[in-house]
Motif scaffolding. Sequence first.
Motif, PDB file in Angstrom:
ATOM      1  N   LEU A 108       0.839  -1.199   0.000  1.00 39.24           N
ATOM      2  CA  LEU A 108       0.000   0.000   0.000  1.00 39.24           C
ATOM      3  C   LEU A 108       0.875   1.251   0.000  1.00 39.24           C
ATOM      4  CD1 LEU A 108      -2.880   1.154   0.209  1.00 39.24           C
ATOM      5  CD2 LEU A 108      -2.599   1.164   2.690  1.00 39.24           C
ATOM      6  N   GLU A 109       1.979   1.201   0.766  1.00 39.49           N
ATOM      7  CA  GLU A 109       2.873   2.355   0.843  1.00 39.49           C
ATOM      8  C   GLU A 109       3.515   2.647  -0.511  1.00 39.49           C
ATOM      9  OE1 GLU A 109       1.906   0.959   4.688  1.00 39.49           O
ATOM     10  OE2 GLU A 109       2.761  -0.136   2.998  1.00 39.49           O
ATOM     11  N   LEU A 119      -0.235   8.898   2.679  1.00 37.22           N
ATOM     12  CA  LEU A 119      -1.000   8.093   3.635  1.00 37.22           C
ATOM     13  C   LEU A 119      -1.030   8.788   4.994  1.00 37.22           C
ATOM     14  CD1 LEU A 119       0.292   4.475   2.865  1.00 37.22           C
ATOM     15  CD2 LEU A 119      -1.862   5.509   2.149  1.00 37.22           C
ATOM     16  N   GLU A 254     -10.801   4.826   5.583  1.00 39.25           N
ATOM     17  CA  GLU A 254      -9.920   5.387   4.562  1.00 39.25           C
ATOM     18  C   GLU A 254      -8.982   4.315   4.013  1.00 39.25           C
ATOM     19  OE1 GLU A 254      -6.096   8.396   4.411  1.00 39.25           O
ATOM     20  OE2 GLU A 254      -7.652   8.747   5.925  1.00 39.25           O
ATOM     21  N   ARG A 255      -8.433   3.497   4.914  1.00 40.22           N
ATOM     22  CA  ARG A 255      -7.513   2.448   4.484  1.00 40.22           C
ATOM     23  C   ARG A 255      -8.224   1.399   3.639  1.00 40.22           C
ATOM     24  NH1 ARG A 255      -2.134   2.137   6.334  1.00 40.22           N
ATOM     25  NH2 ARG A 255      -1.565   4.345   6.461  1.00 40.22           N
ATOM     26  N   ARG A 256      -9.469   1.079   3.992  1.00 42.40           N
ATOM     27  CA  ARG A 256     -10.220   0.090   3.206  1.00 42.40           C
ATOM     28  C   ARG A 256     -10.432   0.589   1.774  1.00 42.40           C
ATOM     29  NH1 ARG A 256     -12.653  -1.029   8.174  1.00 42.40           N
ATOM     30  NH2 ARG A 256     -14.247   0.584   7.923  1.00 42.40           N
ATOM     31  N   GLU A 259      -7.068   0.399   0.038  1.00 42.57           N
ATOM     32  CA  GLU A 259      -6.727  -1.005  -0.246  1.00 42.57           C
ATOM     33  C   GLU A 259      -7.511  -1.508  -1.462  1.00 42.57           C
ATOM     34  OE1 GLU A 259      -4.502  -2.923   0.715  1.00 42.57           O
ATOM     35  OE2 GLU A 259      -3.807  -2.305   2.691  1.00 42.57           O
TER      36      GLU A 259
END
Length: 297
Positions: A108-109, A119, A254-256, A259
């Motif tokens: 992801l990074e 991020l 936000e991460r979902r 992703e």
Amino acid sequence: MNKKDLIFFSQDGQGLTSTSANHVANMAKEMVRGIEASLDNLVFYSTRVSLIGSETTNILEHGATAADIEAVAGKLRATAKAKSLIAWLREAIKAKERLLKEAEDLSLEEWAKESGIELSKAPEMGHILTEDEYYASLTLDERNRYYETETVAAVIGEAIHPDGSFANARKNLTDHIQRPREVSGDGRDTLIYTFEPTVSDELVEETYFSLQKQYREAQARLNSMKFDCQRAVTESAVKAKTEYAEAVKRFGEERRLLEARRAEHIQRQVKEISGYKIVIPASLQDIFDEVNRLGKK
């Protein structure tokens, strides 16, 4: 993406799939095996055999002809070309596998950096007020009143609690009122002690209960101040934990989303790389055509 690996693939969609490339490499390997076998069996003389006393001879093995020798250089060049083709195709297949793995392993990074997305950091629990910090926030008068009340409650409480100075004096007075005399020794050495109250027991009792009242009042004020402190600490903790829970929820959502976007990107990349066709360099085109013809015979 490793740009150096892209050299193996065509830009116009023309070329070989990994499956076809592997098949051609295997065919070229068989071709090399055949050529090397012919070279390994190369001898420059014929072998005849005959029985003793017989003039009849039989040829066991024919030696190479001039044409065979003249063909050696061509066979060696063909072997070198075929092995070069095999090496190119094998490396191209490995390059494609590397590109696929690189695409599938994209973190992801890494994806965010490539996409110009910053991020957000994982949320942290906010500061929770401590008791020391609460008391430090009070005004001079409020802090002094707290310490003074605490001291008064402690001093009075120590005096009137069991084994306290005033409590013991009160108990001794009651005991000596009930037993005003004590006898010590015997015979001519007998001593009689007489105890005479210097204050009334009513005054002692009045003072004792007055001190108890003062102690309860001081303790009540102290408890109220401590309650205010505990309430402030609790409210601070509830506020910090509530804000943290909300931040964690927003962070997770936000991460979902990110992703999901990363997974979509990987899927597109894998599909694109899977469609890459392996190009045959111009210098290997002739040997490729020759091997390809062998596969169709």
